[in-house]
Design a protein around this motif. Structure first.
Motif, short mmCIF file in Angstrom:
data_model
loop_
_atom_site.label_atom_id
_atom_site.label_comp_id
_atom_site.label_asym_id
_atom_site.label_seq_id
_atom_site.Cartn_x
_atom_site.Cartn_y
_atom_site.Cartn_z
N LEU A 43 -29.25 64.66 10.48
CA LEU A 43 -27.82 64.04 10.96
C LEU A 43 -27.66 62.68 11.29
O LEU A 43 -27.22 61.75 11.09
CB LEU A 43 -26.58 64.80 10.51
CG LEU A 43 -26.29 65.67 9.32
CD1 LEU A 43 -24.82 66.87 9.78
CD2 LEU A 43 -26.31 64.79 8.83
N LEU A 44 -28.26 62.86 13.19
CA LEU A 44 -28.34 62.27 13.99
C LEU A 44 -29.18 60.68 13.29
O LEU A 44 -28.77 59.82 13.88
CB LEU A 44 -28.93 62.92 15.43
CG LEU A 44 -29.05 61.72 16.57
CD1 LEU A 44 -27.49 61.38 16.79
CD2 LEU A 44 -29.42 62.16 17.91
N ALA A 45 -30.22 61.13 12.97
CA ALA A 45 -31.13 60.41 12.34
C ALA A 45 -30.43 59.26 11.40
O ALA A 45 -30.95 57.91 11.85
CB ALA A 45 -32.23 60.65 12.28
N LEU A 46 -29.39 59.69 10.86
CA LEU A 46 -29.30 59.06 9.88
C LEU A 46 -27.99 58.22 10.11
O LEU A 46 -28.05 57.12 9.59
CB LEU A 46 -28.76 60.47 8.28
CG LEU A 46 -30.19 60.83 7.72
CD1 LEU A 46 -29.23 61.56 6.97
CD2 LEU A 46 -30.09 59.76 7.20
N TRP A 47 -27.08 58.65 11.16
CA TRP A 47 -26.29 57.79 11.59
C TRP A 47 -26.95 57.06 12.90
O TRP A 47 -26.42 55.78 12.55
CB TRP A 47 -25.88 58.73 12.89
CG TRP A 47 -24.64 58.20 13.49
CD1 TRP A 47 -23.60 58.21 13.40
CD2 TRP A 47 -24.49 57.43 14.65
NE1 TRP A 47 -22.42 56.69 14.12
CE2 TRP A 47 -23.04 56.68 14.64
CE3 TRP A 47 -25.88 56.91 15.63
CZ2 TRP A 47 -23.25 56.03 15.98
CZ3 TRP A 47 -25.37 56.57 16.88
CH2 TRP A 47 -23.89 55.69 16.81
N ASP A 68 -28.47 51.38 12.68
CA ASP A 68 -29.92 50.06 12.66
C ASP A 68 -29.86 49.08 11.40
O ASP A 68 -29.89 47.99 11.41
CB ASP A 68 -31.30 50.74 12.75
CG ASP A 68 -32.50 50.19 12.45
OD1 ASP A 68 -32.37 49.40 13.61
OD2 ASP A 68 -32.90 49.70 11.66
N LEU A 69 -29.43 49.98 10.23
CA LEU A 69 -28.82 48.55 9.29
C LEU A 69 -28.13 47.71 9.51
O LEU A 69 -28.32 46.62 8.92
CB LEU A 69 -28.40 49.92 7.88
CG LEU A 69 -28.62 48.77 6.64
CD1 LEU A 69 -29.37 48.33 5.80
CD2 LEU A 69 -27.12 49.98 5.77
N THR A 70 -27.02 47.26 10.35
CA THR A 70 -26.05 46.47 10.86
C THR A 70 -26.29 46.11 11.83
O THR A 70 -25.79 45.38 11.94
CB THR A 70 -24.48 47.22 10.58
OG1 THR A 70 -24.66 48.76 11.42
CG2 THR A 70 -24.72 47.93 8.81
N ASP A 71 -27.22 46.20 12.52
CA ASP A 71 -27.58 44.95 13.89
C ASP A 71 -28.57 44.15 13.60
O ASP A 71 -29.32 43.70 14.28
CB ASP A 71 -28.66 46.49 15.30
CG ASP A 71 -27.24 46.91 15.19
OD1 ASP A 71 -26.20 46.42 15.30
OD2 ASP A 71 -27.79 48.40 16.33
N ASP A 72 -28.99 43.80 12.36
CA ASP A 72 -29.67 42.23 11.88
C ASP A 72 -28.99 41.40 11.28
O ASP A 72 -29.37 40.45 11.05
CB ASP A 72 -30.73 42.50 10.44
CG ASP A 72 -31.73 44.32 10.49
OD1 ASP A 72 -32.65 43.49 12.13
OD2 ASP A 72 -32.05 44.85 10.24
N ALA A 73 -27.72 41.49 12.14
CA ALA A 73 -27.08 40.20 11.58
C ALA A 73 -26.32 39.83 10.92
O ALA A 73 -26.82 38.04 10.11
CB ALA A 73 -27.48 39.21 12.67
N PRO A 74 -26.40 40.28 10.10
CA PRO A 74 -26.18 39.68 8.30
C PRO A 74 -24.43 39.41 8.43
O PRO A 74 -24.14 38.63 9.40
CB PRO A 74 -25.80 41.13 7.64
CG PRO A 74 -25.44 42.29 8.25
CD PRO A 74 -26.16 41.98 9.56
N GLY A 109 -38.68 56.00 5.98
CA GLY A 109 -38.62 57.09 6.79
C GLY A 109 -38.45 56.84 8.06
O GLY A 109 -37.82 56.80 7.45
N LEU A 110 -38.79 57.41 9.04
CA LEU A 110 -37.93 57.13 10.03
C LEU A 110 -38.79 56.66 11.27
O LEU A 110 -40.16 56.18 10.74
CB LEU A 110 -38.05 58.50 11.14
CG LEU A 110 -37.12 60.02 10.67
CD1 LEU A 110 -37.37 60.90 11.09
CD2 LEU A 110 -35.17 59.21 10.23
N ASP A 111 -38.58 55.35 11.93
CA ASP A 111 -39.08 54.67 13.04
C ASP A 111 -39.30 54.99 14.21
O ASP A 111 -39.29 56.19 14.52
CB ASP A 111 -37.96 53.39 12.53
CG ASP A 111 -36.47 53.29 13.57
OD1 ASP A 111 -36.28 54.58 14.46
OD2 ASP A 111 -35.98 52.40 13.40
N ALA A 112 -39.37 54.19 15.47
CA ALA A 112 -40.08 54.78 16.19
C ALA A 112 -39.32 55.16 17.25
O ALA A 112 -39.50 56.12 17.95
CB ALA A 112 -40.70 53.66 17.36
N ASP A 113 -37.82 54.34 16.69
CA ASP A 113 -36.60 55.35 18.21
C ASP A 113 -36.24 56.87 17.02
O ASP A 113 -34.87 57.25 16.80
CB ASP A 113 -35.24 54.36 17.57
CG ASP A 113 -35.95 52.98 18.39
OD1 ASP A 113 -36.51 53.02 20.06
OD2 ASP A 113 -35.18 51.74 18.30
#
Length: 207
Positions: free
Chosen positions: A10-14, A19-25, A76-80
């Protein structure tokens, strides 16, 4: 999963949601309302179908109401330790969290996509316009098409975000689906959106 493993997931999903919204859309989505149990016209939602056999990873997702017919790729999961969203160079592609349930299996399968890029709309730009009763069709590697009926659409704000409620399975005997993208308003200071659009659906048929 054990309680500890579930908490880590759950922490990873949060973190993925952040992360999904940090790419400056640059195209914020509108607010949505939740409608449970009935369509906007007042008709009852169809009964749930029994979950499908294991296997059958998703290859495409189609949403007729939005004109979406997109390829699905494993993520999958990234390095973080966060779920890795599709790259911005593939903004019309949907990501499936492959360590979780496959669409059609018992559990809550997660499909994630960008709402936009810095210059154009992305695959889930109009996700917030879906309504209870709309259908999401997921093609699987075994050739079957799992049909999910939307039961509600929510804008979930980051403040007070409840990962277990958003990502967790609602009913133990159902195959469920979550479609997730950015929502709320775009915050120029944090360079991210203030919320996520979460569409919840459940398996009602196959083709």
């Amino acid at each position: 999963m054990t309680g500890v493993a579930w908490t880590v997931l759950l922490l990873a999903l949060w973190l993925w949601g952040k992360d999904l919204t940090d790419d400056a859309p640059r195209y914020p989505t509108g607010q949505t309302s939740a409608a449970q149990g009935r369509t906007d016209a007042g008709h009852p939602l169809p009964p749930a179908r029994a979950p499908l056999d294991e296997g059958g990873a998703p290859t495409r997702v189609a949403i007729a109401e939005l004109g979406v017919d997109a390829a699905v790729i494993r993520r999958g999961l990234d390095a973080d330790g966060a779920v890795d969203p599709p790259p911005m160079s593939r903004a019309e592609t949907v990501g499936w969290y492959a360590a979780g349930a496959a669409p059609g299996q018992a559990g809550a399968a997660l499909l994630v996509g960008h709402v936009d890029t810095e210059s154009e709309r992305a695959v889930f730009y109009e996700l917030s316009t879906l309504a209870a009763g709309d259908v999401v069709a997921v093609t699987r590697t075994d050739g079957s098409v799992a049909r999910f009926t939307v039961e509600d659409v929510e804008v979930v704000h980051r403040e007070g975000f409840d990962a277990e409620r958003v990502y967790g399975q609602r009913h133990a005997d159902r195959a469920e689906l979550r479609l997730i993208t950015c929502g709320g308003t775009f915050d120029q200071v944090t360079d991210s959106y203030t919320a996520n659009v979460v569409v919840s659906a459940y398996l009602t048929g196959t083709a």
